[in-house]
Design a protein around this motif. Sequence first.
Motif, PDB file in Angstrom:
ATOM      1  N   GLU A  23       0.825  -1.208   0.000  1.00  0.00           N
ATOM      2  CA  GLU A  23       0.000   0.000   0.000  1.00  0.00           C
ATOM      3  C   GLU A  23       0.864   1.264   0.000  1.00  0.00           C
ATOM      4  N   ILE A  24       2.039   1.191   0.610  1.00  0.00           N
ATOM      5  CA  ILE A  24       2.968   2.326   0.561  1.00  0.00           C
ATOM      6  C   ILE A  24       3.419   2.556  -0.879  1.00  0.00           C
ATOM      7  N   SER A  25       3.811   1.464  -1.549  1.00  0.00           N
ATOM      8  CA  SER A  25       4.255   1.589  -2.942  1.00  0.00           C
ATOM      9  C   SER A  25       3.124   2.067  -3.841  1.00  0.00           C
ATOM     10  N   GLU A  26       1.915   1.610  -3.581  1.00  0.00           N
ATOM     11  CA  GLU A  26       0.766   2.073  -4.372  1.00  0.00           C
ATOM     12  C   GLU A  26       0.613   3.583  -4.269  1.00  0.00           C
ATOM     13  N   LYS A  45      -5.758  -9.427 -10.863  1.00  0.00           N
ATOM     14  CA  LYS A  45      -6.340  -9.667  -9.542  1.00  0.00           C
ATOM     15  C   LYS A  45      -5.242  -9.745  -8.491  1.00  0.00           C
ATOM     16  N   PHE A  46      -5.511  -9.176  -7.304  1.00  0.00           N
ATOM     17  CA  PHE A  46      -4.570  -9.268  -6.202  1.00  0.00           C
ATOM     18  C   PHE A  46      -5.357  -9.369  -4.905  1.00  0.00           C
ATOM     19  N   SER A  47      -5.230 -10.492  -4.223  1.00  0.00           N
ATOM     20  CA  SER A  47      -5.985 -10.716  -2.988  1.00  0.00           C
ATOM     21  C   SER A  47      -5.185 -10.349  -1.749  1.00  0.00           C
ATOM     22  N   GLY A  48      -3.994  -9.751  -1.949  1.00  0.00           N
ATOM     23  CA  GLY A  48      -3.179  -9.333  -0.817  1.00  0.00           C
ATOM     24  C   GLY A  48      -3.548  -7.948  -0.336  1.00  0.00           C
ATOM     25  N   LYS A  49      -2.637  -7.347   0.411  1.00  0.00           N
ATOM     26  CA  LYS A  49      -2.872  -6.046   1.013  1.00  0.00           C
ATOM     27  C   LYS A  49      -2.842  -4.964  -0.058  1.00  0.00           C
ATOM     28  N   THR A  50      -3.957  -4.273  -0.229  1.00  0.00           N
ATOM     29  CA  THR A  50      -4.045  -3.249  -1.272  1.00  0.00           C
ATOM     30  C   THR A  50      -5.124  -2.249  -0.915  1.00  0.00           C
ATOM     31  N   LEU A  51      -4.969  -1.019  -1.382  1.00  0.00           N
ATOM     32  CA  LEU A  51      -6.002   0.013  -1.293  1.00  0.00           C
ATOM     33  C   LEU A  51      -6.324   0.443  -2.713  1.00  0.00           C
ATOM     34  N   GLN A  52      -7.419  -0.098  -3.240  1.00  0.00           N
ATOM     35  CA  GLN A  52      -7.807   0.204  -4.608  1.00  0.00           C
ATOM     36  C   GLN A  52      -8.268   1.651  -4.696  1.00  0.00           C
ATOM     37  N   GLY A  53      -7.732   2.389  -5.660  1.00  0.00           N
ATOM     38  CA  GLY A  53      -8.122   3.790  -5.748  1.00  0.00           C
ATOM     39  C   GLY A  53      -7.952   4.394  -7.121  1.00  0.00           C
ATOM     40  N   ASN A  54      -9.064   4.868  -7.700  1.00  0.00           N
ATOM     41  CA  ASN A  54      -9.064   5.661  -8.928  1.00  0.00           C
ATOM     42  C   ASN A  54      -9.963   6.866  -8.670  1.00  0.00           C
ATOM     43  N   TYR A  55      -9.538   8.042  -9.113  1.00  0.00           N
ATOM     44  CA  TYR A  55     -10.223   9.268  -8.702  1.00  0.00           C
ATOM     45  C   TYR A  55     -10.443  10.204  -9.894  1.00  0.00           C
ATOM     46  N   VAL A  56     -11.575  10.901  -9.855  1.00  0.00           N
ATOM     47  CA  VAL A  56     -11.936  11.867 -10.893  1.00  0.00           C
ATOM     48  C   VAL A  56     -12.077  13.227 -10.220  1.00  0.00           C
ATOM     49  N   ALA A  57     -11.366  14.224 -10.712  1.00  0.00           N
ATOM     50  CA  ALA A  57     -11.303  15.531 -10.058  1.00  0.00           C
ATOM     51  C   ALA A  57     -12.677  16.170  -9.941  1.00  0.00           C
ATOM     52  N   GLY A  58     -12.934  16.749  -8.777  1.00  0.00           N
ATOM     53  CA  GLY A  58     -14.138  17.530  -8.553  1.00  0.00           C
ATOM     54  C   GLY A  58     -15.376  16.737  -8.190  1.00  0.00           C
ATOM     55  N   VAL A  59     -15.268  15.417  -8.154  1.00  0.00           N
ATOM     56  CA  VAL A  59     -16.425  14.567  -7.858  1.00  0.00           C
ATOM     57  C   VAL A  59     -16.333  14.112  -6.407  1.00  0.00           C
ATOM     58  N   TYR A  60     -17.393  14.351  -5.640  1.00  0.00           N
ATOM     59  CA  TYR A  60     -17.342  14.035  -4.211  1.00  0.00           C
ATOM     60  C   TYR A  60     -18.715  13.606  -3.704  1.00  0.00           C
ATOM     61  N   ASP A 674       2.439   6.692   7.666  1.00  0.00           N
ATOM     62  CA  ASP A 674       1.088   6.914   7.138  1.00  0.00           C
ATOM     63  C   ASP A 674       1.055   7.064   5.620  1.00  0.00           C
ATOM     64  N   THR A 675       2.165   6.737   4.944  1.00  0.00           N
ATOM     65  CA  THR A 675       2.188   6.877   3.485  1.00  0.00           C
ATOM     66  C   THR A 675       1.203   5.934   2.812  1.00  0.00           C
ATOM     67  N   GLU A 676       0.885   4.822   3.456  1.00  0.00           N
ATOM     68  CA  GLU A 676      -0.048   3.875   2.850  1.00  0.00           C
ATOM     69  C   GLU A 676      -1.415   4.487   2.590  1.00  0.00           C
ATOM     70  N   ASP A 677      -1.772   5.552   3.331  1.00  0.00           N
ATOM     71  CA  ASP A 677      -3.063   6.220   3.146  1.00  0.00           C
ATOM     72  C   ASP A 677      -3.069   7.157   1.944  1.00  0.00           C
ATOM     73  N   GLY A 678      -1.902   7.433   1.388  1.00  0.00           N
ATOM     74  CA  GLY A 678      -1.774   8.403   0.312  1.00  0.00           C
ATOM     75  C   GLY A 678      -0.649   9.373   0.622  1.00  0.00           C
ATOM     76  N   LEU A 679      -0.267  10.145  -0.365  1.00  0.00           N
ATOM     77  CA  LEU A 679       0.864  11.069  -0.221  1.00  0.00           C
ATOM     78  C   LEU A 679       0.420  12.397   0.381  1.00  0.00           C
ATOM     79  N   HIS A 680       1.393  13.154   0.870  1.00  0.00           N
ATOM     80  CA  HIS A 680       1.123  14.469   1.459  1.00  0.00           C
ATOM     81  C   HIS A 680       1.375  15.533   0.380  1.00  0.00           C
ATOM     82  N   ILE A 681       0.417  15.690  -0.509  1.00  0.00           N
ATOM     83  CA  ILE A 681       0.615  16.524  -1.697  1.00  0.00           C
ATOM     84  C   ILE A 681       0.872  17.980  -1.336  1.00  0.00           C
TER      85      ILE A 681
END
Length: 767
Positions: A23-26, A45-60, A674-681
């Motif tokens: 998840e850190i590398s992701e 397919k990956f059944s191991g530790k992963t945080l699937q994430g795809n994002y579209v700007a402005g959508v919440y 805490d990098t696994e949660d995402g980067l500190h942009i």
Amino acid sequence: MKDFIIHDNWKVIEDQYHPEWNEISESLMSLGNGRMGGRANFEEKFSGKTLQGNYVAGVYYPDKTRVGWWKNGYPDYFAKVLNGANWIGIDITVGEEELDLAECEVLDFHRELDMKEGHLVRRFTAKLPSGKIVEVKSQRFMSIVDSETGAIRYSVKAVNFQDKVTIKPYVDFDVMNKDTNYDEKFWNEVEKEVSNGEGFITAETRKTLFHVTTGMKYQIFIDGEKQSFKADLEERVKYISNITSFDIKEGQTITIEKIGVNLSSEYAEKSDLVDQAKVFLNKAFEKGFDQMLDEHKKAWEVKWETSDIIIEGDAAAQQGIRFNIFQLNQTYTGEDPRLNIGPKGFTGEKYGGSTYWDTEAYCLPFYLATAPEEISKNLLLYRYKHLDRAIENAKKLGFKNGAALYPMVTMNGEECHNEWEITFEEIHRNGAIAFAIYEYIRYTNDFEYLAPYGFEVLLGISRFWTQRVNWSNYQNKYVMLGVTGPNEYENNVDNNYHTNRLAQWTLQYTREAVAYLKENHAAEYASLKEKWNFNEEEEVSKWTHIIDNMYFPYDETRQIFLQQDNFLNKEIIPTAEMGAENRPINQKWSWDRILRSCYIKQADTLQSLYLFEDDFDVETIKRHFDFYEPITVHESSLSPCIHNILASKIGNQEKAYEMYLRTARLDLDDYNNDTEDGLHITSMGGTWMGFVMGFGGFRARNNRLILNPFLPKEWKGYSFKVNFRGAHLKVQTTHDHTIIENISDVACDLTVFDKEYTLAANDTIKL
């Protein structure tokens, strides 16, 4: 702190399989193009530790607030950046065995992010339970030329077998957010279609009713020869796929090139969304993977021409700064003033992906100096367009007469953060937004921005400060009670120095803006007075009284401003005397213990000394730094960069270098776990500030650029580039000299080591 990423000047490299850190590398190898992005998830397919994430700007999605005890004024919701459709998915089956690295023996593994060219490559060799061995190579990018699209090239080689290989590319909108408050799914299917070689799904967000169409189109090759195929079509709720099988001989390679599209209703009418998505997808597909990648690489070359920083002799430092610049450039392009810079960008869900004060405080300087002026202006206009909401936010808390409180967290200008101590007490954010207006004008000389945009925002914020302070008969001064400063390890304190200082300064700057408008834009100023019912004489008089009588806690013995009234009641124990087992304290200690301790999460009083450094001599800054830094744990990503700059200012080069590495490699080395949660942009803007303002001594003052560069002893040399009012400068420093080159047709006034120069167009000075 982790140390598994290989040091490289232009790449982020993981050269072994680390499932425990996946998840850190992701996060580290996430991709984006300003309009969409995603984590470095595996395509198969990956059944191991992963945080699937795809994002579209402005959508919440406005996820309903979840608290144990509701307080008046709480926001109804916390805005979530939505995990969008998984468009990268390509399931692989060999015979009857599904390729899943969590179920295979991984013989070798390599994953790398190429920051220079903006693409992700992964290679691995895996032995399936049957003993069959496959070699896989994937390459992926989010096009910054065709920003609605991304592309994947995915190859599987049969190393030691002959068998049927089945490829199943898909689009899956049946996704969840990890951070959902009530374990809900936020998407409803609108329509879908699937045919041989392509497919589309349109989904709608609940409540906010955004529509997004996500589609795919692909082709298949065996040993480079394009294949015709007839796919089996699969449909289920919010999911479409194609299934194709090929008989593969030992040594052969089967390759799929898959183009994906994400188009939201922010950029096309809902009724026309699918048709427009098809247009974008077909355009990209006709170009093909190679042409798309070539155009993408050339576009990144242009970005690096204006923003690259070169460090000689330190691969860790070089990788760190380029990593930060790369992520900033792929997160925000500045083309759409409706968008801003989420603290995680396109790399994760934490913090809701919304806008914080981080943008104004830490990102604006980067874009001012490395991008066209309109990009920085769009960041300011984002706040101007939310002024009415800021006034609404203040009104909910009892403020009146057009007082504006900008939100701690927002998607649309409405407050959507639900931690009381931060949402309603961390009000220094208002000052950061006011200071950004000043900083933009100081840098660009665009005083016209004050009429009307800047002035209207400054007036609303000043009216807030006027009502937020109160007169203390005890102090015979104006005080500010019940606040939380940037140091979130103190809550509900009185007279936080940074908050009081920003309030005082904002009133002073707004008073100056009034004088400027009266003299230079009299007609427009008269109109603004009427629009906002501005009683100049009464309100400016009140501002002046507050400016002249603001209270600041001060210790006469140490000759320093105190972080808040009761700070010296705490036991002052330097962090050097804490055992390593106590760090990070936000993960090891109770909140009660943290609040009673002297330990500071991030620069607080020092944040003011950074902003208003011209008001202090170097000795004063040093006294404050020497008191506060030793008790700062730097558990905020926004902390090391400010200390980097101030350490440079006072000549503490060793501490400046230490703080630079910490901010530059914060995510790469996972300093705060805490990098696994995402980067500190947003803190990455601070990294750029730390380098250019710290080591380069770069400032803009009195219509001049100021440079006081020094070279850390660990480096052989460095260079950076900055734009200033049409001039484009390259600064190169070694242990022997500094060279400043004007690579533009516009002259620039400089002050270097306190000596003034005018650097002519296309000229060079060597010092």
